[in-house]
Design a protein around this motif. Structure first.
Motif: not given
Length: 207
Positions: A8, A10, A23-24
């Motif tokens: 994820n 972004q 980010w995750d």
């Protein structure tokens, strides 16, 4: 080394030289060791104002600990970038996340590369100039300001002229003879005016 890439990813572009990447975190069991942090690899793909592709230099920023975001400063305006994120443990780096493409918006240009004043006559001067080394966007115009300087170095009234961006020379007419003029010259994009270059020149005394 870690087994998985951060998910994820972004990118939020804040301005023409700064972006934030999120980010995750990866599941701790996939780190397979002590989580040291995350590395963001980023590189400029191309300038959007000039199509030249140079040797691509990858830059790396390390964010320590269990961070989920980082700032990327010092970007070049009006450029296309790619980045990816990797997790780091004491042994090394895990796999890279898929590359993310992002673009920085226009900024203000650098100063014109030169300003040359030639062909003085009684009442005219010819100006020639070069493009800014870093346009940082689409040039919209040039701004020329000039004013006479008298013998006691006092400055006279300032005249301002807007010149189309595709011009590279100008003949200034209706000047006073045997007069020193000071010139201030800069380029503009839609964002605003860049830094100016200054020059002085004198019209001739008599033919």
């Amino acid at each position: 080394v870690p087994m998985v890439a951060p998910g994820n990813v972004q990118v939020h572009v804040i301005n023409s030289t700064l972006a934030k990447v999120n980010w995750d975190t990866v599941p701790l069991k996939t780190v397979r060791g002590h989580l040291q942090g995350y590395k963001v690899y980023y590189w400029k793909v191309q300038s959007l104002s000039r199509r030249s592709r140079r040797h691509v230099e990858k830059k790396i920023l390390t964010f320590r600990g269990n961070k989920t975001f980082g700032m990327l400063p010092g970007l070049e305006p009006y450029s296309s970038y790619k980045l990816n994120v990797r997790v780091v443990n004491g042994k090394g780096e895990g796999p890279a996340s898929p590359d993310k493409v992002f673009k920085t918006p226009e900024g203000v240009p650098s100063s014109p590369s030169f300003l040359k004043i030639t062909n003085p006559t009684l009442d005219s001067l010819t100006l020639e100039w070069g493009l800014p080394t870093h346009p940082n966007g689409v040039l919209t115009s040039y701004i020329l300001k000039f004013q006479p300087i008298n013998n006691t170095h006092e400055l006279g009234p300032l005249v301002e002229i807007r010149i189309p961006a595709n011009e590279s020379s100008l003949i200034l007419k209706n000047l006073n003879y045997s007069t020193r003029y000071k010139f201030y010259f800069n380029a503009q994009t839609s964002v605003g005016s860049g830094s100016q270059i200054t020059e002085e020149a004198v019209t001739i005394m008599d033919e």
